[in-house]
Design a protein around this motif. Structure first.
Motif, PDB file in Angstrom:
ATOM      1  N   ARG A 182      -1.322  -4.511   4.634  1.00  0.00           N
ATOM      2  CA  ARG A 182      -0.739  -5.810   4.272  1.00  0.00           C
ATOM      3  C   ARG A 182       0.170  -5.651   3.059  1.00  0.00           C
ATOM      4  O   ARG A 182      -0.095  -4.833   2.165  1.00  0.00           O
TER       5      ARG A 182
ATOM      6  N   GLY B  64       3.184  -4.386   6.099  1.00  0.00           N
ATOM      7  CA  GLY B  64       3.386  -5.748   6.591  1.00  0.00           C
ATOM      8  C   GLY B  64       4.346  -6.498   5.685  1.00  0.00           C
ATOM      9  O   GLY B  64       4.876  -5.952   4.709  1.00  0.00           O
ATOM     10  N   ALA B  65       4.580  -7.773   6.011  1.00  0.00           N
ATOM     11  CA  ALA B  65       5.567  -8.509   5.229  1.00  0.00           C
ATOM     12  C   ALA B  65       5.045  -9.878   4.797  1.00  0.00           C
ATOM     13  O   ALA B  65       5.812 -10.732   4.384  1.00  0.00           O
ATOM     14  N   GLY B  66       3.710 -10.063   4.893  1.00  0.00           N
ATOM     15  CA  GLY B  66       3.131 -11.303   4.395  1.00  0.00           C
ATOM     16  C   GLY B  66       2.995 -12.367   5.461  1.00  0.00           C
ATOM     17  O   GLY B  66       3.874 -13.220   5.585  1.00  0.00           O
ATOM     18  N   ALA B  67       1.914 -12.295   6.254  1.00  0.00           N
ATOM     19  CA  ALA B  67       1.601 -13.325   7.250  1.00  0.00           C
ATOM     20  C   ALA B  67       0.174 -13.072   7.710  1.00  0.00           C
ATOM     21  O   ALA B  67      -0.119 -12.015   8.261  1.00  0.00           O
TER      22      ALA B  67
ATOM     23  N   VAL C  63      -1.490 -14.311  10.157  1.00  0.00           N
ATOM     24  CA  VAL C  63      -1.678 -14.206  11.602  1.00  0.00           C
ATOM     25  C   VAL C  63      -1.377 -12.802  12.111  1.00  0.00           C
ATOM     26  O   VAL C  63      -1.844 -12.393  13.167  1.00  0.00           O
ATOM     27  N   CYS C  64      -0.639 -12.000  11.341  1.00  0.00           N
ATOM     28  CA  CYS C  64      -0.343 -10.628  11.755  1.00  0.00           C
ATOM     29  C   CYS C  64      -1.581  -9.743  11.756  1.00  0.00           C
ATOM     30  O   CYS C  64      -1.538  -8.604  12.212  1.00  0.00           O
TER      31      CYS C  64
ATOM     32  N   SER D 271       5.007  -7.724  15.139  1.00  0.00           N
ATOM     33  CA  SER D 271       5.707  -7.536  13.868  1.00  0.00           C
ATOM     34  C   SER D 271       6.128  -6.079  13.693  1.00  0.00           C
ATOM     35  O   SER D 271       7.181  -5.795  13.139  1.00  0.00           O
ATOM     36  N   MET D 272       5.328  -5.140  14.193  1.00  0.00           N
ATOM     37  CA  MET D 272       5.738  -3.731  14.117  1.00  0.00           C
ATOM     38  C   MET D 272       6.963  -3.463  14.975  1.00  0.00           C
ATOM     39  O   MET D 272       7.717  -2.530  14.729  1.00  0.00           O
TER      40      MET D 272
ATOM     41  N   ARG E 126       9.039 -11.754  15.084  1.00  0.00           N
ATOM     42  CA  ARG E 126       8.151 -12.701  14.433  1.00  0.00           C
ATOM     43  C   ARG E 126       6.722 -12.373  14.848  1.00  0.00           C
ATOM     44  O   ARG E 126       6.482 -12.025  16.000  1.00  0.00           O
ATOM     45  N   GLY E 127       5.784 -12.496  13.934  1.00  0.00           N
ATOM     46  CA  GLY E 127       4.401 -12.138  14.243  1.00  0.00           C
ATOM     47  C   GLY E 127       3.686 -13.220  15.033  1.00  0.00           C
ATOM     48  O   GLY E 127       2.726 -13.814  14.553  1.00  0.00           O
ATOM     49  N   GLU E 128       4.154 -13.445  16.243  1.00  0.00           N
ATOM     50  CA  GLU E 128       3.521 -14.468  17.083  1.00  0.00           C
ATOM     51  C   GLU E 128       2.604 -13.800  18.097  1.00  0.00           C
ATOM     52  O   GLU E 128       3.045 -12.926  18.853  1.00  0.00           O
TER      53      GLU E 128
ATOM     54  N   CYS F  68       1.193 -19.945  13.130  1.00  0.00           N
ATOM     55  CA  CYS F  68       2.524 -19.386  13.421  1.00  0.00           C
ATOM     56  C   CYS F  68       3.413 -20.424  14.065  1.00  0.00           C
ATOM     57  O   CYS F  68       4.613 -20.220  14.178  1.00  0.00           O
TER      58      CYS F  68
ATOM     59  N   LEU G 162      12.061  -4.717  10.235  1.00  0.00           N
ATOM     60  CA  LEU G 162      11.226  -5.051   9.081  1.00  0.00           C
ATOM     61  C   LEU G 162      11.410  -4.080   7.918  1.00  0.00           C
ATOM     62  O   LEU G 162      11.641  -4.518   6.791  1.00  0.00           O
TER      63      LEU G 162
ATOM     64  N   GLN H  29      12.791  -5.192   4.291  1.00  0.00           N
ATOM     65  CA  GLN H  29      11.977  -4.939   3.098  1.00  0.00           C
ATOM     66  C   GLN H  29      12.746  -4.134   2.067  1.00  0.00           C
ATOM     67  O   GLN H  29      12.646  -4.383   0.869  1.00  0.00           O
TER      68      GLN H  29
ATOM     69  N   THR I  75      13.230 -13.857  12.270  1.00  0.00           N
ATOM     70  CA  THR I  75      12.164 -12.910  11.943  1.00  0.00           C
ATOM     71  C   THR I  75      11.859 -12.964  10.445  1.00  0.00           C
ATOM     72  O   THR I  75      10.700 -13.088  10.042  1.00  0.00           O
TER      73      THR I  75
ATOM     74  N   PHE J  48       9.790 -15.794   9.004  1.00  0.00           N
ATOM     75  CA  PHE J  48       8.381 -15.842   9.396  1.00  0.00           C
ATOM     76  C   PHE J  48       7.473 -15.283   8.304  1.00  0.00           C
ATOM     77  O   PHE J  48       6.311 -15.645   8.200  1.00  0.00           O
ATOM     78  N   PHE J  49       8.013 -14.385   7.485  1.00  0.00           N
ATOM     79  CA  PHE J  49       7.179 -13.619   6.559  1.00  0.00           C
ATOM     80  C   PHE J  49       7.365 -14.057   5.110  1.00  0.00           C
ATOM     81  O   PHE J  49       8.493 -14.220   4.651  1.00  0.00           O
ATOM     82  N   SER J  50       6.240 -14.198   4.407  1.00  0.00           N
ATOM     83  CA  SER J  50       6.344 -14.773   3.069  1.00  0.00           C
ATOM     84  C   SER J  50       6.936 -13.801   2.046  1.00  0.00           C
ATOM     85  O   SER J  50       7.375 -14.221   0.989  1.00  0.00           O
ATOM     86  N   PHE J  51       6.967 -12.499   2.358  1.00  0.00           N
ATOM     87  CA  PHE J  51       7.560 -11.566   1.401  1.00  0.00           C
ATOM     88  C   PHE J  51       9.012 -11.232   1.730  1.00  0.00           C
ATOM     89  O   PHE J  51       9.614 -10.374   1.102  1.00  0.00           O
ATOM     90  N   LEU J  52       9.549 -11.907   2.738  1.00  0.00           N
ATOM     91  CA  LEU J  52      10.972 -11.717   3.046  1.00  0.00           C
ATOM     92  C   LEU J  52      11.681 -13.013   2.691  1.00  0.00           C
ATOM     93  O   LEU J  52      11.987 -13.831   3.549  1.00  0.00           O
TER      94      LEU J  52
END
Ligand SMILES: Cc1cc2nc3c(=O)[nH]c(=O)nc-3n(C[C@H](O)[C@H](O)[C@H](O)COP(=O)(O)O)c2cc1C
Ligand code: SF4
Ligand code: FES
Lengths: 386, 156
Positions: free
Chosen positions: A116, A151-154, A156-157, A166-167, A171-173, A317, B23, B27, B58, B61-65
């Protein structure tokens, strides 16, 4: 006299053998034998769903094709959980050994640790450990390349299919299941996703054997489990405990003498009120990740529930309607009741809404909101109103 | 902008130009520029040959982006249950009064952004926060003042 929880010292015990000796010894056995040992140990996934680990690896081994992936789920986002961080900091070799054994039995050559974003400060040390591993794996002739994916902060991921999405740069859906990652995972290939603790436990099963491992826990849940304990407790931290203890026994050891409720299994789990301490068992499929938050009588359960719902409303999400709208409605709903804008009976409607979210949401996030919602609203109804 | 282009070129050489490279590339941009500007997202779309909407969709969706401009140091204070119990409110109000900005805002000199976040996995030592990638635990108003002071005096 309440029985104390039984402390265990397997997962965090210091390394007792040379680096990657467990891997080397395990690779001298047959793959079938190792899988059989894991199945017989009764080890279940420690990330939430509790799927038998040996069976997962067996299915993955049976998948055709030369490209398979092994992913360690270190997304650890469940509020109140921090045991995976401790594991990666203190015994990373046990986790990596578990991944390597998994790669060997399933025929995978590429693995990822999905870390994470909040734990980025772990990357440097973890990368050093991966380099040490790579050196040893070459020695035993195991072709397994291991990388960290940040990861990028979510939240649900942490759900395995959202993690894979997400990888893949999306979007991490969460995806619909089936197909499961075992059949159709990262880049459409068979993929084993396991929790950090699951991999560490699997390597411990390989070291001490299923018979020893099975001596811990109940007939339903084998072995030991890490619990992240926080809140109104003089002993916050990570503890390795035998599964199957009552909440009463847990509180007698970790409470501050004035415990009013225990949240078992994080926000996705259940809130157990004092009157149920004696009959509620920790380890009965309700441990999701082992987060346990302790609340004493100074705490407002309205504030607790409000905090959880705020979390859910933010982390949903938004892909499916019951969860996207439901989380917001529950949050607004309890605010309206508290302010007196809605009558107390409105809580019953909200309970029905949370139940329909359980039935109609696409993934575990929306499905589990009702666990904490109904257990708090039912047991602390007055606190929701006044 | 020329710098951004160069940065994105370097990142795509390192991580590739497939969809799965998205991603890590985003980042990498945030690491250097603190957030994703419209220009940088358009450039990434071009390099990866996908639509800009896909890149934004995309990223958002992410809080660190972050797609909103952020300061050099992004402060993220945990607002989840255990930290709330341990006095996160007092931490927030201390930061507010030291930096003279409200939650969600960035200081005028673009040095600090001040955000809340969900559980950081440091609960047993809460209240907790991150400043960029570094973590700080067992926060008290006095400790916050001391930490921010070090950043303000560039002693980090
Ligand atoms: C919303 C949500 C969040 C999850 N977060 C995590 C997580 O942070 N870590 C984890 O290991 N599993 C998490 N899971 C469970 C995974 O989907 C998956 O079941 C697990 O990684 C499988 O590993 P295991 O069999 O070793 O438990 C989450 C599930 C859901 C629905
Ligand atoms: S249940 Fe919630 S988190 Fe899960 S897919 Fe639906 S909207 Fe997304
Ligand atoms: S609740 Fe703040 S770090 Fe977990």
């Amino acid at each position: 006299m309440t029985q104390k929880p039984k402390k265990v010292d397997i997962i965090f015990s210091p390394y007792s053998v040379a680096p990657y000796q467990i891997l080397k010894d395990t690779m001298k056995r047959s793959k079938e034998e190792v899988i059989a040992e894991l199945i017989s140990s009764g080890l279940r996934g420690r990330g939430g769903a509790g799927f038998p680990t040996g069976m997962k690896w067996k299915f993955a081994a049976e998948q055709k094709g030369s490209v398979k992936y092994v992913i360690c789920n270190a997304d650890e986002g469940e509020p109140g959980t921090f045991k995976d961080r401790k594991l990666l900091m203190s015994v990373p070799r046990k986790v990596i050994s578990g991944m390597a054994i998994c790669a060997w039995v399933t025929g995978s050559t590429q693995g990822f640790i999905y870390l994470r974003r909040e734990y980025k400060y772990l990357v440097t040390e973890l990368q050093k450990e991966i380099d040490i591993f790579t050196h040893h794996s070459k020695e035993v002739g195991l072709n397994f390349n291991l990388q960290i994916f940040l990861g990028a902060g979510a939240y649900v991921c942490g759900e395995e299919t959202a993690l894979i999405e997400s990888m893949e740069g999306k979007r991490g859906e969460p995806r619909n299941k089936p197909p499961y990652p075992i059949q159709n995972g990262f880049l459409g290939k068979p993929t084993v996703v396991n929790n950090v603790e699951t991999f560490a436990s699997a390597s411990m099963v390989c070291r001490i054997g299923a018979i020893e491992y099975k001596k811990f826990g109940t007939s339903d849940q084998r072995g030991s489990k890490l619990f992240s304990i926080s809140g109104d407790s003089p002993k916050e931290g990570v503890f390795e405990l035998e599964l199957g203890m009552s909440v009463e026994s847990f509180v007698s050891e970790f409470g501050d003498g004035d415990t009013k409720a225990v949240q078992v299994g994080g926000v996705a789990g259940f809130c157990v009120p004092r009157k149920d301490f004696a009959k509620a068992i920790i380890g009965d499929g309700n441990t999701t990740g082992g987060s346990t938050m302790i609340f004493n009588s100074s705490r407002s359960m309205y504030r607790v529930l409000h905090n959880y719902l705020d979390f859910y409303a933010e982390e949903s999400c938004g892909q499916c309607t019951p969860c996207r709208i439901g989380c917001q409605q529950l949050l607004k709903g309890i605010e309206a009741v508290k302010k007196g804008e809605k009558p107390a009976e409105y809580l019953d409607q909200l309970l029905k809404l949370s139940e329909s979210m359980r039935l109609t949401s696409k993934c575990g996030l929306g499905q589990s909101v009702t666990n904490s919602f109904s257990s708090i609203v039912t047991n602390f109804r007055e606190e929701m109103i006044f | 902008m020329a710098d951004t282009k160069e940065l994105i070129n370097a990142l795509s050489t390192k991580h590739g130009v497939e969809r799965r490279s998205l991603l890590p590339i985003l980042q990498g941009i945030v690491e250097k520029e603190n957030y994703l500007s419209k220009e940088s997202m358009l450039e990434v779309a071009k390099v990866l040959d996908i639509s800009a909407a896909e890149v934004y969709g995309t990223a958002s969706f992410f809080s660190f982006l972050d797609t909103k401009e952020r300061g050099q140091y992004v402060i993220r204070v945990c607002k989840s249950m255990t930290c709330d119990m341990k006095g996160k409110e007092e931490i927030l109000s201390t930061i507010e009064s030291v930096l003279k900005i409200k939650l969600g805002e960035t200081t005028q000199d673009k040095k600090f952004s001040f955000l809340e976040t969900n559980c950081l996995g440091l609960c047993e030592e809460g209240p907790a926060m991150l400043i960029n990638d570094d973590y700080f635990v067992k926060l008290t108003p006095a400790k916050i003042r001391e930490i921010l002071d070090r950043y303000l005096r560039n002693e980090i």
